[in-house]
Design an enzyme around this catalytic site. Structure first.
Site, mmCIF file in Angstrom:
data_model
loop_
_atom_site.group_PDB
_atom_site.id
_atom_site.type_symbol
_atom_site.label_atom_id
_atom_site.label_comp_id
_atom_site.label_asym_id
_atom_site.label_seq_id
_atom_site.Cartn_x
_atom_site.Cartn_y
_atom_site.Cartn_z
ATOM 1 N N ARG A 42 -20.564 -65.616 -4.266
ATOM 2 C CA ARG A 42 -19.860 -65.635 -5.554
ATOM 3 C C ARG A 42 -18.504 -66.320 -5.431
ATOM 4 O O ARG A 42 -18.299 -67.417 -5.911
ATOM 5 C CB ARG A 42 -19.712 -64.192 -6.075
ATOM 6 C CG ARG A 42 -19.311 -64.102 -7.559
ATOM 7 C CD ARG A 42 -17.832 -64.236 -7.821
ATOM 8 N NE ARG A 42 -17.015 -63.267 -7.113
ATOM 9 C CZ ARG A 42 -15.688 -63.288 -7.098
ATOM 10 N NH1 ARG A 42 -15.020 -64.253 -7.731
ATOM 11 N NH2 ARG A 42 -15.000 -62.385 -6.414
ATOM 12 N N ASP A 43 -17.577 -65.703 -4.744
ATOM 13 C CA ASP A 43 -16.226 -66.247 -4.659
ATOM 14 C C ASP A 43 -16.189 -67.516 -3.827
ATOM 15 O O ASP A 43 -15.325 -68.378 -4.031
ATOM 16 C CB ASP A 43 -15.286 -65.192 -4.060
ATOM 17 C CG ASP A 43 -13.823 -65.526 -4.267
ATOM 18 O OD1 ASP A 43 -13.498 -66.242 -5.222
ATOM 19 O OD2 ASP A 43 -12.995 -65.073 -3.455
ATOM 20 N N HIS A 238 -8.376 -58.466 0.275
ATOM 21 C CA HIS A 238 -9.027 -59.754 0.027
ATOM 22 C C HIS A 238 -7.984 -60.846 0.262
ATOM 23 O O HIS A 238 -7.205 -61.174 -0.628
ATOM 24 C CB HIS A 238 -9.538 -59.778 -1.423
ATOM 25 C CG HIS A 238 -10.330 -60.990 -1.783
ATOM 26 N ND1 HIS A 238 -11.638 -60.898 -2.220
ATOM 27 C CD2 HIS A 238 -10.021 -62.309 -1.800
ATOM 28 C CE1 HIS A 238 -12.087 -62.126 -2.492
ATOM 29 N NE2 HIS A 238 -11.114 -62.991 -2.243
ATOM 30 N N HIS A 240 -6.709 -64.692 1.387
ATOM 31 C CA HIS A 240 -6.986 -66.110 1.560
ATOM 32 C C HIS A 240 -6.138 -66.607 2.730
ATOM 33 O O HIS A 240 -5.084 -66.049 3.034
ATOM 34 C CB HIS A 240 -6.679 -66.876 0.278
ATOM 35 C CG HIS A 240 -7.695 -66.652 -0.807
ATOM 36 N ND1 HIS A 240 -8.165 -67.662 -1.611
ATOM 37 C CD2 HIS A 240 -8.330 -65.524 -1.216
ATOM 38 C CE1 HIS A 240 -9.047 -67.177 -2.471
ATOM 39 N NE2 HIS A 240 -9.163 -65.878 -2.249
ATOM 40 N N CYS A 271 -10.054 -70.469 -5.674
ATOM 41 C CA CYS A 271 -9.967 -69.903 -7.014
ATOM 42 C C CYS A 271 -9.881 -71.049 -8.007
ATOM 43 O O CYS A 271 -8.957 -71.868 -7.920
ATOM 44 C CB CYS A 271 -8.756 -68.992 -7.162
ATOM 45 S SG CYS A 271 -8.562 -68.336 -8.841
ATOM 46 N N ASN A 280 -11.213 -68.404 1.469
ATOM 47 C CA ASN A 280 -11.114 -67.000 1.843
ATOM 48 C C ASN A 280 -11.083 -66.841 3.362
ATOM 49 O O ASN A 280 -11.423 -67.760 4.115
ATOM 50 C CB ASN A 280 -12.345 -66.241 1.324
ATOM 51 C CG ASN A 280 -12.383 -66.133 -0.170
ATOM 52 O OD1 ASN A 280 -11.620 -65.395 -0.768
ATOM 53 N ND2 ASN A 280 -13.289 -66.869 -0.797
#
Length: 335
Positions: A42-43, A238, A240, A271, A280
């Protein structure tokens, strides 16, 4: 965890040299086990220029699960205009939930509003996430609402999800720095986290969306959240890796009692609403550190690195993960 694979590029006539795995040296004050919340499908893929076919995404999830990841964030039920890379959310999720190989794997999905929740629940989603912002600028860029308006929008979504028996996760973006506003006051982040917790989010993921956090900031935020009644057991982190701080920030969070870490296979992601956000924390880089500390994850590093190499070939570029590159795992040739 299995031994590192052989390096096919090693010189000499004898067996190819294998990169050494880290020596296990436990450290005090760390958890015995960490749960990795894998966000690559997803991300990771939402910020790729290449639109990955749904069958490749499904295979990616299968391989991640086969490597031992028990939580794999599958997709996001957002409008295709917002994130065209995830326009196939319904088709992908239906494929995944029908796959017997994925029984028992937690497949969270993001839902931005009531319509997104409807779509997710219709397909049998049992774990959903909403995504809030700690700053007004990013709330406007990401949701076209103020922080308060976005929280008001999420409240009925969370209530309906809970009534349907779904687990709810809350993401908080821009917890440590914002490209428009600069440093983010800790109290601002705490207020949003408490609001999400109070509306029913069982887990809150603290996002360093543009990767500017340093360990002191992480310690300060986690301490403030604890003082405000939000326990480490309710949190995930989370990070980065824009400035190479993701692992040090993660270690700080683990020392503070956090045991859930978001990471993306191969370091995929960023993002779409913040251009300064880079990839990430790579799941393989995280696994290397955790293995060296003697912390269990249940994930096979070799299989995961091979999966990231396989996906890198589909994206047409090398994996950003330092560990994937160091292990020199050859990409799978099968489609």
């Amino acid at each position: 965890m299995t031994s590192a694979p052989q390096d096919p590029g090693a010189a000499g006539d004898g067996p190819a040299a294998r990169p050494p795995l880290p020596e296990v040296v436990p450290a005090d004050g760390l958890p015995a086990r960490v749960r990795i919340h894998e966000v690559g499908p997803r991300d990771g893929l939402q910020n790729e220029q290449t639109v990955v076919p749904v069958e490749v995404k499904a295979e990616f999830v299968r391989r991640l699960a086969a490597a031992g990841l028990s939580t794999v964030e599958a997709t996001s039920f957002v409008h295709p205009r917002w994130v065209p890379q995830l326009a196939d959310a319904a088709e992908l999720f239906a494929t995944l939930t029908a796959d017997p190989e994925l029984r028992g794997v937690d497949l969270p999905v993001l839902v931005p509003n009531d319509r997104g929740l409807d779509r997710a629940l219709e397909l049998g989603a049992r774990h959903v996430a909403v995504f809030a912002s700690a700053t007004e600028s990013f709330a406007r860029a990401n949701l076209n609402r103020t922080v308060e308006e976005s929280l008001a929008m999420f409240a009925p979504v969370a209530s309906r999800a809970a009534a349907a028996g779904a687990r709810i996760r809350g993401y908080v973006s821009m917890c440590f720095g914002d490209p428009w506003e600069g440093a983010v006051p800790v109290a601002q982040v705490v207020r949003v986290c408490r609001a999400l917790r109070d509306m029913g989010c069982a887990e809150i993921s603290l996002g360093d969306t543009i990767g500017v956090a340093t360990p002191g900031q992480v310690e300060a935020l986690l301490t403030a959240l604890g003082t405000a009644g939000v326990a480490p057991e309710e949190l995930a982190v989370h990070f980065h890796d824009t400035y190479g701080q993701a692992l040090s920030n993660t270690l700080t969070a683990l020392r503070h009692g956090v045991t859930t870490v978001d990471a993306s296979a191969g370091g995929l992601g960023g993002c779409p609403y913040a251009r300064s956000a880079t990839g990430n924390l790579a799941t393989e880089d995280l696994l290397w550190m955790l293995r060296g500390l003697g912390i269990e994850t249940g994930v096979d590093l070799d299989r995961l690195a091979a999966t990231s190499g396989w996906m890198a070939t589909r994206l047409g570029r090398p994996s950003p993960s330092r560990t994937v590159r160091a292990l020199s795992v050859p990409s799978h040739k099968e489609s």
